[in-house]
Scaffold this motif. Structure first.
Motif, mmCIF file in Angstrom:
data_model
loop_
_atom_site.group_PDB
_atom_site.id
_atom_site.type_symbol
_atom_site.label_atom_id
_atom_site.label_comp_id
_atom_site.label_asym_id
_atom_site.label_seq_id
_atom_site.Cartn_x
_atom_site.Cartn_y
_atom_site.Cartn_z
ATOM 1 N N GLN A 181 0.829 -1.207 0.000
ATOM 2 C CA GLN A 181 0.000 0.000 0.000
ATOM 3 C C GLN A 181 0.862 1.255 0.000
ATOM 4 O O GLN A 181 0.577 2.225 0.696
ATOM 5 C CB GLN A 181 -0.918 0.010 1.232
ATOM 6 C CG GLN A 181 -1.859 -1.168 1.326
ATOM 7 C CD GLN A 181 -2.983 -1.098 0.304
ATOM 8 O OE1 GLN A 181 -2.919 -0.312 -0.632
ATOM 9 N NE2 GLN A 181 -3.997 -1.915 0.456
ATOM 10 N N THR A 200 -13.647 6.924 1.440
ATOM 11 C CA THR A 200 -13.428 5.737 0.630
ATOM 12 C C THR A 200 -14.671 5.446 -0.200
ATOM 13 O O THR A 200 -15.788 5.819 0.170
ATOM 14 C CB THR A 200 -13.095 4.507 1.492
ATOM 15 O OG1 THR A 200 -14.206 4.212 2.351
ATOM 16 C CG2 THR A 200 -11.862 4.761 2.343
ATOM 17 N N VAL A 202 -9.990 7.561 -1.340
ATOM 18 C CA VAL A 202 -9.445 6.248 -1.660
ATOM 19 C C VAL A 202 -10.502 5.456 -2.402
ATOM 20 O O VAL A 202 -11.568 5.160 -1.861
ATOM 21 C CB VAL A 202 -9.007 5.488 -0.385
ATOM 22 C CG1 VAL A 202 -8.265 4.209 -0.770
ATOM 23 C CG2 VAL A 202 -8.144 6.365 0.501
ATOM 24 N N LEU A 221 -0.987 4.575 -1.000
ATOM 25 C CA LEU A 221 -1.947 4.958 0.030
ATOM 26 C C LEU A 221 -1.234 5.457 1.277
ATOM 27 O O LEU A 221 -1.628 6.468 1.872
ATOM 28 C CB LEU A 221 -2.853 3.771 0.363
ATOM 29 C CG LEU A 221 -3.897 3.996 1.453
ATOM 30 C CD1 LEU A 221 -4.785 5.172 1.103
ATOM 31 C CD2 LEU A 221 -4.721 2.732 1.667
ATOM 32 N N VAL A 225 -6.161 8.222 -4.270
ATOM 33 C CA VAL A 225 -5.422 6.992 -4.543
ATOM 34 C C VAL A 225 -6.411 5.959 -5.062
ATOM 35 O O VAL A 225 -7.473 5.764 -4.470
ATOM 36 C CB VAL A 225 -4.722 6.454 -3.272
ATOM 37 C CG1 VAL A 225 -4.000 5.139 -3.576
ATOM 38 C CG2 VAL A 225 -3.747 7.476 -2.720
ATOM 39 N N GLU A 226 -6.067 5.331 -6.153
ATOM 40 C CA GLU A 226 -6.915 4.289 -6.723
ATOM 41 C C GLU A 226 -6.263 2.933 -6.466
ATOM 42 O O GLU A 226 -5.188 2.643 -6.997
ATOM 43 C CB GLU A 226 -7.114 4.524 -8.223
ATOM 44 C CG GLU A 226 -7.934 5.764 -8.525
ATOM 45 C CD GLU A 226 -8.235 5.926 -10.000
ATOM 46 O OE1 GLU A 226 -7.364 5.576 -10.818
ATOM 47 O OE2 GLU A 226 -9.338 6.392 -10.332
ATOM 48 N N LEU A 227 -6.905 2.126 -5.640
ATOM 49 C CA LEU A 227 -6.392 0.799 -5.301
ATOM 50 C C LEU A 227 -6.929 -0.237 -6.278
ATOM 51 O O LEU A 227 -8.018 -0.086 -6.829
ATOM 52 C CB LEU A 227 -6.796 0.425 -3.871
ATOM 53 C CG LEU A 227 -6.359 1.383 -2.762
ATOM 54 C CD1 LEU A 227 -6.807 0.844 -1.411
ATOM 55 C CD2 LEU A 227 -4.849 1.591 -2.778
ATOM 56 N N LYS A 286 -8.930 -0.447 2.760
ATOM 57 C CA LYS A 286 -9.168 0.996 2.852
ATOM 58 C C LYS A 286 -9.458 1.398 4.300
ATOM 59 O O LYS A 286 -8.848 2.330 4.827
ATOM 60 C CB LYS A 286 -10.340 1.387 1.942
ATOM 61 C CG LYS A 286 -10.089 1.092 0.458
ATOM 62 C CD LYS A 286 -11.187 1.632 -0.428
ATOM 63 C CE LYS A 286 -12.530 0.932 -0.247
ATOM 64 N NZ LYS A 286 -12.500 -0.470 -0.711
#
Length: 354
Positions: A26, A158, A47, A29, A178-180, A55
């Motif tokens: 991560q 999130t 997020v 993040l 942030v794109e997970l 998240k």
């Protein structure tokens, strides 16, 4: 959840939080959250990612690193009064004094305000919490009577993009994004699962193994906050930021301001003497991923709003040295395409011995 919850402290009845230092895969993040913790005026972190990408775990972990270690949850069904607080007008009319009942914004002061599924909140609530996150104050007005109080907190919102997007006008107001993605790297998945099982089996023992690293994070955040006022921006840095934002065809000047603040926070974290273009290039993706739009696109539209990410064009960050001196590849987040704009990738924030 319909009640305010606080992150766990030692000796608390609350379930202990997973250590921030133990998060695996991560890096992007972690960097965004740490920058927002150093300078809450950045405006919060959005997020985006599918279920099960840690998240909420990361949000709770960050709360422990802040002065009051407090995590406040904003439930989906919350009213505006519960968020911003209420004024007792009858008391004002009767004896001229203002009686204020604090809301969640007041409770989150010096901690983390966590909003799960922020894309499902009414726009009025999102506006209110974003205003407070950016300004550090909350003002409640009723029938010509007003009350203002400090509300400096790290906003973490999130969302699962499968459940709908935020309006571009709102998504732009989050400082960083942030794109997970789901992890499809076997070795990293195994590390994540092993760590989680170890934590669930013996939370106290697991946390003890990261106590020194957690203490280092606390000290580094404190030192970085103190260093912020001493760092300034020269003309060359302003020109570099302007060029990046113009190339991304962003709306307005919010991206420029956030990029400068985020770069300054990173320089403070690094204990650097000056903010450099390298610091800017390390934060540019989190600043622009939700603001970048194609040339000729309608104002207010963004690639994030169209569910197009630019992370794939980012170069992977180098392996970082962990606190024990070994190699620690924190990032499994895959790159994503971005049309025609290419920027440098996010550089994780490793702990450095002072």
């Amino acid at each position: 959840m319909n009640a305010v919850t606080e992150s766990a402290h030692q000796g608390s009845a609350q379930k202990p939080a997973f250590p921030f230092a133990a998060l695996i895969g991560q890096s992007a993040l972690q960097q965004a959250l740490l920058l927002a913790a150093i300078d809450p005026g950045i405006g919060g972190v959005l997020v985006s990612g599918p279920r099960g990408t840690a998240k909420s775990t990361a949000a709770r972990a960050l709360a422990e690193l802040l002065p009051h270690g407090q995590l406040v949850n904003l439930p989906l069904g919350a009213s505006e009064d519960r968020l911003i607080g209420t004024l007792d007008i009858e008391t004002v009319l009767r004896d001229g004094s203002v009686r204020f009942s604090p809301g969640l914004l007041a409770k989150a002061h010096r901690g983390v305000l966590y909003v799960d599924e922020v894309n499902l909140l009414p726009d009025a609530l999102v506006d209110a919490l974003l205003d407070a996150a950016a300004s550090g104050v909350n003002t409640v007005e009723r029938d010509g009577v007003s009350h203002t109080h400090e509300a400096s907190f790290v906003l973490i919102g999130t969302m699962n993009p499968e459940e709908g997007e935020l309006r571009p006008q709102l998504i732009d107001r989050f400082g960083l994004m942030v794109e997970l993605q789901n992890c499809f790297e076997p070795r990293v998945r195994e590390q994540i699962v092993k760590a989680r099982l170890a934590f669930e089996l013996d939370p106290a023992g697991f946390r003890a193994g990261y106590a020194q690293q957690q203490a280092q994070y606390l000290e580094r955040i404190r030192a970085a906050r103190e260093a912020l006022p001493r760092l300034s921006f020269d003309d060359a840095l302003h020109a570099h930021v302007s060029a990046l934002c113009i190339d991304a065809a962003v709306d307005g000047l919010r991206a420029d301001l956030v990029m400068l603040r985020a770069a300054r926070a990173l320089a403070a974290w690094d204990l650097a003497d000056a903010v450099t273009t390298q610091h800017v290039d390390s934060v540019v993706e989190a600043v622009l991923v939700h603001r970048r739009r194609a040339r000729g696109a309608t104002p207010g539209s963004s690639e994030a709003g169209q569910r197009v990410s630019s992370a794939d064009s980012a170069e992977p960050g180098p392996l970082q040295q962990d606190s024990e001196g070994g190699d620690s590849d924190w990032g499994y987040l895959p790159a994503q395409p971005v049309g025609t704009t290419h920027v440098k990738g996010v550089v994780p924030l490793p702990l450095k011995k002072r």
